[in-house]
Design a protein around this motif. Structure first.
Motif, mmCIF file in Angstrom:
data_model
loop_
_atom_site.group_PDB
_atom_site.id
_atom_site.type_symbol
_atom_site.label_atom_id
_atom_site.label_comp_id
_atom_site.label_asym_id
_atom_site.label_seq_id
_atom_site.Cartn_x
_atom_site.Cartn_y
_atom_site.Cartn_z
ATOM 1 N N UNK A 138 -6.385 -17.188 -30.672
ATOM 2 C CA UNK A 138 -7.166 -16.139 -29.926
ATOM 3 C C UNK A 138 -7.354 -14.850 -30.783
ATOM 4 N N UNK A 139 -6.331 -14.715 -31.642
ATOM 5 C CA UNK A 139 -6.390 -13.703 -32.625
ATOM 6 C C UNK A 139 -7.784 -13.662 -33.572
ATOM 7 N N UNK A 140 -7.879 -14.992 -33.923
ATOM 8 C CA UNK A 140 -9.053 -15.071 -35.003
ATOM 9 C C UNK A 140 -10.401 -14.246 -34.633
ATOM 10 N N UNK A 141 -10.801 -14.137 -33.598
ATOM 11 C CA UNK A 141 -12.045 -13.660 -33.222
ATOM 12 C C UNK A 141 -12.173 -11.886 -33.452
ATOM 13 N N UNK A 142 -10.824 -11.616 -33.472
ATOM 14 C CA UNK A 142 -10.981 -10.125 -33.751
ATOM 15 C C UNK A 142 -11.259 -9.431 -35.191
ATOM 16 N N UNK A 143 -10.756 -10.270 -36.259
ATOM 17 C CA UNK A 143 -11.163 -9.959 -37.623
ATOM 18 C C UNK A 143 -12.711 -10.427 -37.728
ATOM 19 N N UNK A 144 -12.881 -11.608 -37.267
ATOM 20 C CA UNK A 144 -14.197 -12.085 -37.359
ATOM 21 C C UNK A 144 -15.360 -11.151 -37.051
ATOM 22 N N UNK B 173 -0.884 -19.797 -23.610
ATOM 23 C CA UNK B 173 -1.847 -18.714 -23.147
ATOM 24 C C UNK B 173 -1.227 -17.354 -23.310
ATOM 25 N N UNK B 174 0.284 -17.351 -23.233
ATOM 26 C CA UNK B 174 0.762 -16.057 -23.500
ATOM 27 C C UNK B 174 0.715 -15.710 -24.820
ATOM 28 N N UNK B 175 0.909 -16.518 -25.698
ATOM 29 C CA UNK B 175 0.921 -16.416 -27.320
ATOM 30 C C UNK B 175 -0.375 -15.839 -27.722
ATOM 31 N N UNK B 176 -1.581 -16.368 -26.871
ATOM 32 C CA UNK B 176 -2.986 -15.869 -26.981
ATOM 33 C C UNK B 176 -3.162 -14.583 -26.720
ATOM 34 N N UNK B 177 -2.614 -14.053 -25.767
ATOM 35 C CA UNK B 177 -2.566 -12.871 -24.902
ATOM 36 C C UNK B 177 -2.133 -11.893 -26.251
ATOM 37 N N UNK B 178 -0.946 -12.202 -26.470
ATOM 38 C CA UNK B 178 0.033 -11.469 -27.542
ATOM 39 C C UNK B 178 -0.887 -11.343 -28.890
#
Length: 399
Positions: free
Chosen positions: A309-315, A249-254
Motif C-alpha cells: 500500500x505504501x508504494x503509491x505514495x512515493x510513486x 489490511x492493518x499493515x496496509x493502513x499503517x
C-alpha cells in the motif's frame, strides 16, 4: 501554501475512504445481489468488473478531458458524480441499471482520487507533499480495511442497499465539507488532448508506471491467492483466512500513513527501490514462514501489506514532481491508478492460469516475489536517471 496540513486534505481523505469502500464492498455483496435480482453469481460478479474497468480505463480519459484551469471544479464534479452514482446504485430496480451506475461510480472514483492527490500537492509545500498524499492513500486503505467489513455488517442487517447508502453518506459529507473548505487551486497549464498524450513518450513516467504495474501484479495479484496458500496442509492448513487478511489490511493502513514523512525526506526513486525489495523479500518469505507456523507467517503478511500500500505514495509524489510543470500531473496520477487495477487483473489471471496448469501453490508466491524483484531492478533505471539529473544541476550553475 500552509506549513500545517490543510483541513481540506482530511476531507479529501474522507472521500477516499468512501472510495475504498465502494471499490471492494461490491464483491462481498454479490450473494445478496444475486438473490435480489435472480441472476447467476457469474453475472452478479460483473458488477466488480464494471467498476474496475471504468475506474482503470475511463478515469485517465476523463482526467485528460477536464479543463486544466479549474482543478477545484473538476474535483468537486468527480465527487458529486461518485455520490450520485452510489445513491442511484442503491435505488436501482434492475440489474442492468445497477451495472451501469457501478461503471459511472468507477469513473467518478478514479477521477476523484487523481484530482484529490493533485489538489493535495497544490495546497502543500513540496516538503509536506508526501505526508499529504499519505493521508489520502491512508484514507483509501482504511476504507478497504475498516469500511468494507463495517458496510458488510450493516448490509447483513438492513440489506445490500444499506452498504451503498453508507458509501453515499460518507461521500456526501466529504463533498459538503470540500464545498465549504476547499480553496481555489492553481490553474495548470492549458494543453490539448494531443499534448497530454505526449506524457506516454516521457521515459521517466513510463518507468514509474511500469514499476507500479509490477508492484500491483506481485502484491494485489498474490492477495487473490492468499487463502488457497494458507489452506494447504503444509502451509498451515488454516480454516479461516480472515485474521490474516486483517493483518494484511492493518499493515496496509499503517504503511500508507507512516510512509509520508519518509517521502518528504528520502528521494522517491530510492524509497521505491527499497519498497520493492522489501515487497519481494516478504513474498519470498511467505511459504517458509507459513511452513514453520501459521502465526509466524503474519509477520511477512503484515510487511507485505504495509509496503504494497505504501508504494503509491512515493510513486504519485514522483509523478507530480516530473509532470507538474507540464500541467498534466493529474493525468499521470490517473494513469498510475490504472496501472494498479491492470496489475491486479494481470496478477489474478496469471495466478489462475498457473493453477490450471496444476503447478504447486508455492510457485505462485515465488512468481510474485520474482515480479517484485524485477520491479526493484527496473527501479535502478530511475535511480541512475536521478543521479544524472543531479550531476547536471550541479554543473549548469557553474557553467
Amino acid at each position: 501554501m500552509h506549513a500545517h496540513t490543510p483541513s481540506s486534505i482530511y476531507l479529501i481523505a474522507l472521500g477516499a475512504f468512501a472510495l475504498g469502500m465502494a471499490s471492494y464492498v461490491t464483491a462481498g455483496l454479490i450473494p445478496m445481489i444475486e438473490a435480489a435480482f435472480s441472476v447467476p453469481v457469474a453475472v452478479a460478479a460483473q458488477l466488480v468488473t464494471a467498476f474496475t474497468l471504468a475506474y482503470g480505463i475511463g478515469s485517465p480519459i476523463f482526467v485528460a478531458l477536464l479543463p486544466a484551469d479549474n482543478q477545484r471544479w473538476g474535483l468537486l464534479v468527480a465527487l458529486t458524480l461518485f455520490v450520485i452514482a452510489n445513491a442511484a446504485s442503491a435505488l436501482a430496480e434492475s440489474f442492468t441499471t445497477l451495472v451501469t451506475w457501478r461503471a459511472v461510480a468507477g469513473i467518478g472514483a478514479g477521477v476523484y482520487l487523481a484530482m484529490g492527490i493533485g489538489a493535495s500537492a497544490a495546497m502543500c509545500r513540496p516538503d509536506h507533499r508526501g505526508k499529504a498524499i499519505a493521508i489520502i492513500m491512508g484514507g483509501m486503505a482504511s476504507g478497504v480495511v475498516l469500511g468494507v467489513p463495517l458496510s458488510l455488517l450493516i448490509a447483513g442487517q438492513f440489506g445490500w442497499q444499506a452498504a451503498l447508502w453508507l458509501v453515499t453518506a460518507l461521500g456526501f459529507i466529504a463533498l459538503v465539507g470540500l464545498l465549504l473548505k476547499l480553496p481555489a487551486l492553481p490553474a495548470a497549464a492549458a494543453t490539448s488532448v494531443r499534448e497530454k498524450l505526449a506524457i506516454l513518450a516521457d521515459g521517466h513516467v513510463v518507468a514509474i508506471l511500469l514499476v507500479s504495474l509490477l508492484g500491483a501484479i506481485a502484491s494485489l495479484g498474490m492477495y487473490t491467492f492468499i487463502a488457497p496458500l494458507l489452506a494447504t496442509a503444509e502451509y498451515g492448513g488454516v480454516r479461516s483466512v480472515t485474521p490474516f487478511l486483517w493483518v494484511w489490511g492493518i499493515g496496509g493502513v499503517l504503511g500508507s500513513f507512516l510512509i509520508g514523512p519518509l517521502v518528504d525526506r528520502i528521494k522517491g526513486p530510492r524509497l521505491t527501490f527499497a519498497i520493492m525489495l522489501i515487497l519481494a523479500g516478504s513474498l519470498f518469505a511467505l511459504p517458509f514462514s507459513a511452513a514453520i507456523s501459521k502465526w509466524l507467517v503474519m509477520l511477512p503478511i503484515a510487511l507485505w501489506g504495509a509496503v504494497g500500500w505504501a508504494l503509491q505514495v512515493p510513486q504519485n509524489n514522483e509523478l507530480i514532481q516530473v509532470r507538474q510543470a507540464q500541467g498534466d500531473a493529474n493525468l499521470a496520477i490517473a494513469l498510475n491508478e490504472s496501472a494498479l487495477y491492470l496489475g491486479s487483473a494481470i496478477g489474478a489471471a496469471a495466478g489462475g492460469f498457473m493453477l490450471l496448469l496444476q503447478l504447486p501453490i508455492w510457485s505462485l508466491v515465488v512468481a510474485a516475489g520474482a515480479v517484485a524483484a524485477f520491479g526493484a531492478m527496473l527501479q535502478i533505471v530511475n535511480l541512475r536517471r536521478l543521479s544524472r539529473w543531479n550531476d547536471q544541476s550541479e554543473v549548469e550553475p557553474n557553467s
